[in-house]
Design a protein around this motif. Structure first.
Motif, short mmCIF file in Angstrom:
data_model
loop_
_atom_site.label_atom_id
_atom_site.label_comp_id
_atom_site.label_asym_id
_atom_site.label_seq_id
_atom_site.Cartn_x
_atom_site.Cartn_y
_atom_site.Cartn_z
N GLN A 1 -32.76 -25.66 38.43
CA GLN A 1 -31.69 -24.88 39.05
C GLN A 1 -30.33 -25.57 38.91
O GLN A 1 -29.31 -24.90 38.73
CB GLN A 1 -32.01 -24.65 40.53
CG GLN A 1 -33.10 -23.61 40.77
CD GLN A 1 -33.27 -23.32 42.25
OE1 GLN A 1 -33.24 -24.23 43.08
NE2 GLN A 1 -33.45 -22.03 42.58
N ILE B 1 -33.99 -17.82 30.36
CA ILE B 1 -33.32 -17.79 31.68
C ILE B 1 -32.89 -16.36 31.96
O ILE B 1 -31.91 -15.86 31.38
CB ILE B 1 -32.09 -18.72 31.69
CG1 ILE B 1 -32.50 -20.15 31.34
CG2 ILE B 1 -31.42 -18.68 33.06
CD1 ILE B 1 -31.33 -21.10 31.21
N SER C 1 -31.28 -12.99 36.82
CA SER C 1 -31.53 -13.24 38.24
C SER C 1 -31.62 -14.73 38.54
O SER C 1 -31.10 -15.20 39.56
CB SER C 1 -32.82 -12.53 38.67
OG SER C 1 -33.91 -12.98 37.89
N GLU C 2 -32.27 -15.48 37.64
CA GLU C 2 -32.39 -16.94 37.85
C GLU C 2 -31.02 -17.60 37.75
O GLU C 2 -30.72 -18.54 38.51
CB GLU C 2 -33.36 -17.54 36.84
CG GLU C 2 -33.56 -19.04 37.03
CD GLU C 2 -34.49 -19.66 35.98
OE1 GLU C 2 -34.77 -20.88 36.09
OE2 GLU C 2 -34.92 -18.93 35.06
N SER C 3 -30.22 -17.13 36.82
CA SER C 3 -28.89 -17.71 36.65
C SER C 3 -28.03 -17.47 37.89
O SER C 3 -27.30 -18.37 38.34
CB SER C 3 -28.22 -17.09 35.42
OG SER C 3 -26.92 -17.62 35.25
N THR D 1 -29.12 -16.93 41.03
CA THR D 1 -29.67 -17.73 42.13
C THR D 1 -29.27 -19.19 41.99
O THR D 1 -28.93 -19.87 42.98
CB THR D 1 -31.20 -17.60 42.17
OG1 THR D 1 -31.56 -16.23 42.29
CG2 THR D 1 -31.78 -18.38 43.33
N ALA D 2 -29.31 -19.72 40.74
CA ALA D 2 -28.98 -21.12 40.51
C ALA D 2 -27.53 -21.40 40.86
O ALA D 2 -27.21 -22.46 41.43
CB ALA D 2 -29.25 -21.47 39.05
#
Length: 427
Positions: free
Chosen positions: A135, A152, A155-157, A159-160
């Motif tokens: 993250q 990646i 959504s992960e980007s 959140t990170a």
């Protein structure tokens, strides 16, 4: 240490006919390179650069590679990410299995200026073991599309980026607890591991064995020690090879006459010419026979013979054949004959005591492939044997030599006047 030179790059640019001006891809892996140099001046149009499996401790001297798209620096000694800010075209960076720890993770922010960077590999580094590693990297570098080969998603980007401030605070706290200044760790600067003098990282235990931690300095030290040992071994090999192959050293010393044997000196076995021979007892057991294969075309004048009660000597073309006899013989009754057909020289030496046995022929060592002749041909060449006083030894030897005093000062070469008409001398 291997240096990146123009000659090295040309050798690695065979696919481009050795032309550097238009070179777009080069592989310099597994060459024990410790420093990046010269690439920015020699090949400015590089697009792909392989430098994996070397000993590089610092990213440097590649800022002029404006077209560089893929840089592979896996398995090196890197502890920070630096000096890549001006590589505007960089799309893929592989830093697998280096030495980026949690403190080095702060230097990843230097890649924020590489807008086209979409793939980053940090697996195998100590920083990848930190719980917030993925993250933190994804939040710090929003332009990434893959990290360690894993896609990646948007959504992960998102959140990170949301949790990044808390991860930064957590990382700074952990570094402070470990006694590390996070601000100094975040600075992109020389870590001094590329210097020539590297301090010893290990210690010797009770058994004297060197113990070293696994770190960039240890890799460099062990490589340089191995390189020094290999250079020393190569120098010894060349010195030994030179002693074997040097014509001056290998040139044999030719003798003009038999060497003098001093009183009480031990008579040693010698075969300087590597002549094939056999030293055996005659069929009737009354004599000892020495059969030497010297070649049919050798001139007889190049052969000298000397028979003593306890040893026999031949001087053939200046090379000595000297053998101790298994029993005492009578030099005055000895005779030498040479075959005109095969060139074999047969010396027959009657025993001093005809009833004694010479069964233990400890010194009879026929050479491999030797073909002795049990019967001399009808055409033979009788030759004269030199017989001089033997060195002081046993009482029987002294008595025998006194009886043969008339021969003390007589020296004869093998007489070549009796050569058969069919005998051809060596050219």
């Amino acid at each position: 240490m291997t240096r990146i030179t123009e000659e090295l790059i040309r050798k690695r640019a065979e696919h481009n006919d050795g032309v550097l001006a238009t070179l777009e891809e080069v592989s310099l892996h597994q060459l024990n390179i410790e420093k990046i140099e010269g690439l920015g001046q020699l090949c400015k149009h590089l697009r792909i650069l392989y430098l994996q499996s070397n000993l590089i401790s610092k990213l440097e001297n590649i800022h002029k590679l404006k077209e560089l798209e893929y840089l592979n620096m896996a398995v090196n000694n890197l502890t920070k990410v630096q000096n890549l800010q001006r590589c505007e075209s960089l799309q893929k960076l592989d830093l697998t299995v280096n030495f980026l720890d949690k403190a080095g993770l702060l230097s990843v922010q230097s890649l924020q200026q590489n807008e086209h960077l979409s793939e980053l590999y940090l697996l195998g580094n100590p920083c990848a073991e930190w719980s917030g590693y993925r993250q933190f990297v994804v939040g710090t570098l929003p332009q990434l599309r893959k990290l360690d080969g894993k896609q990646i998603p948007p959504s992960e980007s998102i959140t990170a980026r949301q949790v990044l401030p808390s991860l930064q605070q957590l990382l700074r706290k952990e570094l402070l607890d470990e006694g590390i200044d996070p601000d100094a760790a975040a600075e992109v600067e020389d870590d001094s591991l590329g210097s020539e003098d590297i301090p010893e990282t290990g210690y010797r235990d009770e058994t004297g064995e060197m113990k070293r931690p696994w770190c960039p300095a240890t890799r460099l030290l062990e490589h340089r020690e191995t390189q020094a040992q290999a250079a020393e071994a190569e120098a010894r090999r060349k010195a030994q090879q030179k002693s074997y192959c040097n014509p001056d050293d290998a040139k044999p010393v030719l003798r003009e006459d038999f060497p003098t044997i001093l009183e009480g000196e031990e008579v040693r076995q010698k075969n300087e010419g590597q002549w094939s021979f056999s030293l055996l007892e005659s069929a009737d057991g009354s004599a000892v026979e020495l059969d030497v294969e010297i070649g049919r075309y050798m001139d007889t004048s190049l052969v000298k013979a000397d028979v003593q009660p306890s040893f026999v000597r031949l001087l053939i073309r200046g090379r000595l054949l000297q053998l101790r006899l298994p029993c005492e013989v009578r030099p005055d009754s000895s005779k030498a004959e040479r075959s005109t057909a095969t060139g074999h020289l047969l010396i027959t030496m009657p025993k001093e005591d005809g009833s004694s046995s010479a069964g233990l022929l400890a010194y009879a060592r026929p050479r491999s492939g030797f073909t002795g002749q049990s019967e001399m041909p009808t055409k033979i060449q009788p030759i004269t044997i030199r017989s001089t006083a033997a060195p002081s030894g046993s009482a029987s030897s002294m008595e025998h030599t006194q009886q043969q005093a008339v021969q003390k000062a007589v020296t004869h070469c093998l007489d070549s006047c009796n050569d058969d008409d069919d005998f051809l001398p060596e050219l």
